[in-house]
Design a protein around this motif. Structure first.
Motif, PDB file in Angstrom:
ATOM      1  N   GLY A 112      -9.682  -6.272  12.382  1.00 54.43           N
ATOM      2  CA  GLY A 112      -8.571  -5.805  13.213  1.00 54.43           C
ATOM      3  C   GLY A 112      -7.349  -5.465  12.383  1.00 54.43           C
ATOM      4  N   ALA A 113      -7.062  -6.283  11.380  1.00 54.61           N
ATOM      5  CA  ALA A 113      -5.903  -6.019  10.536  1.00 54.61           C
ATOM      6  C   ALA A 113      -6.107  -4.756   9.715  1.00 54.61           C
ATOM      7  CB  ALA A 113      -5.653  -7.218   9.614  1.00 54.61           C
ATOM      8  N   ALA A 114      -7.355  -4.481   9.296  1.00 57.58           N
ATOM      9  CA  ALA A 114      -7.619  -3.286   8.500  1.00 57.58           C
ATOM     10  C   ALA A 114      -7.303  -2.013   9.275  1.00 57.58           C
ATOM     11  CB  ALA A 114      -9.072  -3.280   8.044  1.00 57.58           C
ATOM     12  N   ALA A 115      -7.385  -2.059  10.609  1.00 57.08           N
ATOM     13  CA  ALA A 115      -7.145  -0.865  11.425  1.00 57.08           C
ATOM     14  C   ALA A 115      -5.680  -0.682  11.794  1.00 57.08           C
ATOM     15  CB  ALA A 115      -7.990  -0.941  12.686  1.00 57.08           C
ATOM     16  N   SER A 116      -4.888  -1.748  11.708  1.00 59.42           N
ATOM     17  CA  SER A 116      -3.511  -1.642  12.212  1.00 59.42           C
ATOM     18  C   SER A 116      -2.453  -2.125  11.237  1.00 59.42           C
ATOM     19  CB  SER A 116      -3.380  -2.445  13.511  1.00 59.42           C
ATOM     20  OG  SER A 116      -3.701  -3.817  13.279  1.00 59.42           O
ATOM     21  N   ALA A 117      -2.838  -2.598  10.069  1.00 59.52           N
ATOM     22  CA  ALA A 117      -1.862  -3.170   9.135  1.00 59.52           C
ATOM     23  C   ALA A 117      -2.177  -2.736   7.722  1.00 59.52           C
ATOM     24  CB  ALA A 117      -1.847  -4.706   9.248  1.00 59.52           C
ATOM     25  N   LEU A 118      -1.235  -3.027   6.842  1.00 56.17           N
ATOM     26  CA  LEU A 118      -1.411  -2.762   5.421  1.00 56.17           C
ATOM     27  C   LEU A 118      -1.901  -4.043   4.752  1.00 56.17           C
ATOM     28  CD1 LEU A 118       1.903  -0.756   4.737  1.00 56.17           C
ATOM     29  CD2 LEU A 118      -0.387   0.154   5.253  1.00 56.17           C
ATOM     30  N   LEU A 119      -3.022  -3.942   4.066  1.00 54.90           N
ATOM     31  CA  LEU A 119      -3.625  -5.126   3.478  1.00 54.90           C
ATOM     32  C   LEU A 119      -3.284  -5.222   1.986  1.00 54.90           C
ATOM     33  CD1 LEU A 119      -7.196  -5.060   5.077  1.00 54.90           C
ATOM     34  CD2 LEU A 119      -5.120  -6.211   5.902  1.00 54.90           C
ATOM     35  N   SER A 120      -3.035  -6.439   1.553  1.00 52.86           N
ATOM     36  CA  SER A 120      -2.808  -6.717   0.129  1.00 52.86           C
ATOM     37  C   SER A 120      -3.538  -7.978  -0.227  1.00 52.86           C
ATOM     38  CB  SER A 120      -1.309  -6.854  -0.163  1.00 52.86           C
ATOM     39  OG  SER A 120      -0.751  -7.928   0.592  1.00 52.86           O
ATOM     40  N   ALA A 121      -3.709  -8.213  -1.519  1.00 51.87           N
ATOM     41  CA  ALA A 121      -4.478  -9.368  -1.989  1.00 51.87           C
ATOM     42  C   ALA A 121      -3.628 -10.217  -2.910  1.00 51.87           C
ATOM     43  CB  ALA A 121      -5.747  -8.924  -2.698  1.00 51.87           C
ATOM     44  N   VAL A 122      -3.784 -11.531  -2.779  1.00 54.74           N
ATOM     45  CA  VAL A 122      -3.146 -12.492  -3.659  1.00 54.74           C
ATOM     46  C   VAL A 122      -4.239 -13.307  -4.322  1.00 54.74           C
ATOM     47  CG1 VAL A 122      -1.573 -14.448  -3.832  1.00 54.74           C
ATOM     48  CG2 VAL A 122      -1.083 -12.611  -2.207  1.00 54.74           C
TER      49      VAL A 122
END
Length: 226
Positions: free
Chosen positions: A213-223
């Motif tokens: 769901g987040a991949a379709a509506s938000a900007l993803l980042s990695a820590v």
């Protein structure tokens, strides 16, 4: 006349050698205690050997012959066969090194660790037991090239308007992914700077829906995390 008779002394008796049987008996008598101790030691060793339980049955298990980084394509020099007691041999253990040569390690493998099918990346791309594989494209395409297989990351999701980000996956495992290294089309493993190549993450089944769901509506980042 014999010289000894002239001197008034009888002649000496002729020298006679002791029979070898007498010499042997004399030597055995002098060393009787040492011989008895030796026989007792041999008898005790035989008794201990007869009372010792037999060795438990073992099974052949293919293990890592050295420390293997995640994403490494296994060769015959990377694995060896070790014997494990059947009571502790892992279920589904590989017994023939030829069955794993050519596969890639999905996670880092320490020396002596059994090379189980769940720890290898194959055409089906699987994560460790209890996880599912999610495809993730990060907002910054360069992140894919910086994340090597075996790294653990927390995935954060932020809105395009700059709102606070939330954690949608914790300690997700970066898995090897087939990619094209260049114009020659050589097949490799790992991340890529190309935005068209996603990152494969092993996450828990409960995190997968939120991540999708987040991949379709938000900007993803990695820590990166330990």
């Amino acid at each position: 006349m014999h010289p000894h008779l002239l001197a008034g002394r009888p002649p000496p008796l002729p020298h006679r050698r002791r029979p070898w049987q007498v010499t042997l008996r004399s030597a055995l008598w002098r060393t009787r205690f040492a011989v008895a101790a030796a026989f007792l030691g041999v008898a005790a060793a035989c008794i201990v050997q007869s009372l010792r339980p037999p060795d438990p049955p073992t099974s052949a298990v293919v293990v890592a012959a050295r420390e293997i980084p995640a994403g490494t394509t296994l060769t015959s020099a990377d694995v060896r066969v070790s014997r494990f007691p059947r009571s502790v041999a892992p279920d589904g253990a590989v017994t023939d090194p030829a069955d794993v040569v050519g596969s890639a390690a999905a996670v880092p493998l320490a020396t002596g660790v059994p090379v189980l099918p769940g720890l290898l990346a194959d055409d089906e791309v699987r994560g460790p037991p209890g996880t599912v594989v999610a495809t993730v494209r990060f907002a910054d395409p360069a992140v894919a090239g910086l994340l090597s297989p075996g790294v653990r990351v927390d995935v954060l999701a932020a809105t395009a308007e700059g709102g606070p980000g939330g954690v949608v996956a914790t300690r997700a495992l970066v898995l090897p992914v087939a990619r094209q290294d260049g114009p020659g089309g050589a097949l490799g493993l790992g991340g890529s700077g190309d935005a068209s190549v996603p990152v494969l993450l092993a996450v828990s089944p409960t995190e997968a829906p939120a991540l999708a769901g987040a991949a379709a509506s938000a900007l993803l980042s990695a820590v990166v995390v330990p």
